[in-house]
Motif scaffolding. Structure first.
Motif, short mmCIF file in Angstrom:
data_model
loop_
_atom_site.label_atom_id
_atom_site.label_comp_id
_atom_site.label_asym_id
_atom_site.label_seq_id
_atom_site.Cartn_x
_atom_site.Cartn_y
_atom_site.Cartn_z
N PHE A 243 39.44 32.12 48.27
CA PHE A 243 38.48 32.19 47.17
C PHE A 243 37.39 33.22 47.47
O PHE A 243 36.97 33.98 46.60
N GLY A 244 36.94 33.25 48.72
CA GLY A 244 35.94 34.23 49.11
C GLY A 244 36.47 35.65 49.04
O GLY A 244 35.76 36.57 48.60
N LEU A 245 37.71 35.84 49.49
CA LEU A 245 38.31 37.17 49.42
C LEU A 245 38.44 37.63 47.98
O LEU A 245 38.21 38.81 47.67
N ASP A 246 38.80 36.72 47.10
CA ASP A 246 38.89 37.08 45.69
C ASP A 246 37.53 37.51 45.15
O ASP A 246 37.44 38.48 44.38
N ARG A 247 36.47 36.79 45.52
CA ARG A 247 35.13 37.19 45.08
C ARG A 247 34.80 38.60 45.56
O ARG A 247 34.21 39.40 44.82
N LEU A 248 35.20 38.89 46.79
CA LEU A 248 34.93 40.22 47.34
C LEU A 248 35.73 41.30 46.60
O LEU A 248 35.19 42.36 46.26
N LEU A 249 37.00 41.04 46.35
CA LEU A 249 37.87 42.03 45.71
C LEU A 249 37.57 42.20 44.22
O LEU A 249 37.99 43.20 43.62
N SER A 250 36.86 41.23 43.64
CA SER A 250 36.51 41.34 42.21
C SER A 250 35.00 41.50 42.04
O SER A 250 34.43 41.08 41.03
N LEU A 251 34.37 42.10 43.05
CA LEU A 251 32.92 42.25 43.07
C LEU A 251 32.41 42.87 41.78
O LEU A 251 32.96 43.86 41.29
N GLY A 252 31.34 42.26 41.25
CA GLY A 252 30.79 42.76 39.99
C GLY A 252 31.62 42.37 38.78
O GLY A 252 31.37 42.85 37.68
N ASN A 253 32.61 41.50 39.01
CA ASN A 253 33.49 41.03 37.95
C ASN A 253 34.17 42.21 37.23
O ASN A 253 34.38 42.19 36.02
N TRP A 254 34.56 43.24 38.01
CA TRP A 254 35.13 44.44 37.42
C TRP A 254 36.43 44.20 36.64
O TRP A 254 36.68 44.92 35.65
N PRO A 255 37.27 43.20 37.00
CA PRO A 255 38.48 43.01 36.19
C PRO A 255 38.20 42.67 34.73
O PRO A 255 39.06 42.90 33.87
N GLU A 256 37.01 42.13 34.45
CA GLU A 256 36.70 41.71 33.09
C GLU A 256 35.88 42.74 32.32
O GLU A 256 35.63 42.55 31.13
N ARG A 257 35.49 43.82 32.92
CA ARG A 257 34.63 44.79 32.25
C ARG A 257 35.43 45.67 31.30
O ARG A 257 36.60 45.99 31.53
N ASP A 258 34.78 46.08 30.22
CA ASP A 258 35.43 46.93 29.22
C ASP A 258 35.91 48.24 29.83
O ASP A 258 36.97 48.77 29.46
N GLY A 259 35.14 48.77 30.77
CA GLY A 259 35.51 50.04 31.38
C GLY A 259 36.81 49.97 32.18
O GLY A 259 37.48 50.99 32.35
N THR A 260 37.18 48.76 32.63
CA THR A 260 38.40 48.62 33.40
C THR A 260 39.63 48.94 32.54
O THR A 260 40.57 49.60 33.00
N MET A 279 46.10 48.36 41.01
CA MET A 279 44.99 47.85 40.20
C MET A 279 45.40 46.58 39.45
O MET A 279 44.64 45.59 39.42
N VAL A 280 46.58 46.61 38.84
CA VAL A 280 47.03 45.43 38.09
C VAL A 280 47.28 44.26 39.02
O VAL A 280 46.98 43.11 38.68
N ARG A 281 47.77 44.53 40.23
CA ARG A 281 47.97 43.45 41.20
C ARG A 281 46.64 42.79 41.56
O ARG A 281 46.55 41.56 41.66
N LEU A 282 45.60 43.58 41.76
CA LEU A 282 44.29 43.02 42.06
C LEU A 282 43.75 42.21 40.89
O LEU A 282 43.19 41.12 41.07
N ILE A 283 43.95 42.72 39.68
CA ILE A 283 43.45 42.03 38.48
C ILE A 283 44.18 40.71 38.28
O ILE A 283 43.55 39.66 38.05
N THR A 284 45.51 40.73 38.38
CA THR A 284 46.27 39.51 38.13
C THR A 284 46.09 38.48 39.25
O THR A 284 46.14 37.28 38.99
N HIS A 285 45.87 38.95 40.47
CA HIS A 285 45.59 37.98 41.53
C HIS A 285 44.25 37.30 41.28
O HIS A 285 44.10 36.09 41.53
N HIS A 286 43.29 38.06 40.77
CA HIS A 286 42.01 37.46 40.38
C HIS A 286 42.23 36.41 39.29
O HIS A 286 41.64 35.33 39.31
N ASP A 287 43.10 36.72 38.33
CA ASP A 287 43.41 35.75 37.27
C ASP A 287 44.05 34.49 37.85
O ASP A 287 43.76 33.38 37.39
N TYR A 288 44.92 34.67 38.83
CA TYR A 288 45.55 33.51 39.48
C TYR A 288 44.48 32.62 40.11
O TYR A 288 44.49 31.38 39.92
N MET A 289 43.57 33.22 40.86
CA MET A 289 42.51 32.44 41.50
C MET A 289 41.59 31.80 40.47
O MET A 289 41.13 30.67 40.63
#
Length: 304
Positions: A243-260, A279-289
């Motif tokens: 869970f902590g690693l996911d927070r680090l990899l999604s810092l600033g909640n970038w997977p949810e930003r319009d610019g992404t 990029m999609v792997r990082l985004i979807t792993h964040h969705d999994y968590m």
């Protein structure tokens, strides 16, 4: 020469690839009187039934449709309809080789076995067998329904699939744990190759991938609740470290930003496929968590 096996296929909105999967089974070398194919449609909206009605195949094809209840429910319904002694599971996006059924049946020379065939990923729908087995295709799962067979009697003894898994993910691995506890042994069937068709990754398909991973995250908690061991906890990545690693990899909640979204479109337009996949792997792993977090919050919510 009687019916020996039932091939179990749940499906949801995969009309085109299911059509190819069913035609591939019509090329199998085993006598067609020895196996049937049972398809349970889990609420498709893509005219799957019309395709089935128009299909002519040399084996017995059983088709039933149910309202959407998830793959666990669909598989259970198919098992109850099935008349064979051996249940052979594939997904509706798996195209098998001609000696697929032969290889699975030959593996069951003794009782209480789980026979596992290789799954090779491909994005070539016209020539799926042109793909070669890669290290990323390896799976250590005891029981994964992409390509596996087991006696129907053992499934009934284990209690079938747990229908609390009403979304995507983990229901087959959880059943595998119960089959292991019953003492079943796993054997590999290298000849029983199934080619798993995966559409080439596009930005347009990202929302679908994200939704599936959210579901898989929610179902991970169901898996852990059924088998609250450290093995399962590690398997589903339910730990403070992850869970902590996911927070680090999604810092600033970038997977949810319009610019992404705009960045993904830019990467796709440049043809940077490897960058897009990362990029999609990082985004979807964040969705999994996040799916797991949603399920955990739901469990803590007081009853109304």
């Amino acid at each position: 020469m009687g019916l020996k096996a039932s091939i179990i296929i749940p499906t949801y909105n995969r009309r085109v690839i299911l059509h190819k999967a069913l035609l591939a089974l019509a090329k199998n070398t085993r006598p067609f009187q020895e196996f049937e194919v049972v398809v349970v449609d889990d609420g498709s909206t893509d005219d799957t039934k019309d395709m089935i009605d128009a299909l002519e195949v040399p084996y017995d094809l059983v088709y039933e449709r149910q309202e959407r209840r998830g793959p666990a429910s669909a598989r259970n319904r198919a098992i109850r309809l099935a008349r064979g002694e051996i249940m052979i599971f594939i997904d509706s996006d798996i195209i098998v080789v001609p000696d697929f059924v032969e290889a699975h049946l030959e593996a069951h020379q003794r009782a209480r076995l789980v026979a596992v065939g290789p799954v090779v990923h491909t994005n070539d729908l016209e020539n799926p067998d042109s793909a070669s087995f890669r290290i990323t295709d390896m799976s250590r799962a005891f029981f994964a329904t992409g390509n596996v067979s087991v006696e129907k009697e053992c499934l009934l003894e284990a209690g079938l699939f747990d229908e609390a898994f009403d979304e995507y993910g983990w229901e087959d691995l959880e059943l595998g744990h119960r089959l292991q506890k019953l003492g079943l042994q796993k054997v590999k069937v290298p000849r029983a190759i199934g080619y798993h068709y995966k559409e080439p990754l596009t930005v347009a398909a990202v929302p679908q991938h994200r939704q599936r991973e959210r579901e898989r995250g929610r179902m991970a908690l169901v898996f852990y609740e059924r088998d609250p061991s450290w093995t399962t906890r590690l398997q589903v990545e339910m730990s403070p470290i992850m869970f902590g690693l996911d927070r680090l990899l999604s810092l600033g909640n970038w997977p949810e930003r319009d610019g992404t979204q705009r960045l993904l479109e830019f990467v796709e337009a440049r043809g940077w496929d490897r960058v897009l996949r990362v990029m999609v792997r990082l985004i979807t792993h964040h969705d999994y968590m996040e799916g797991m977090r949603e399920a955990l919050r739901e469990r803590k919510r007081p009853a109304d």
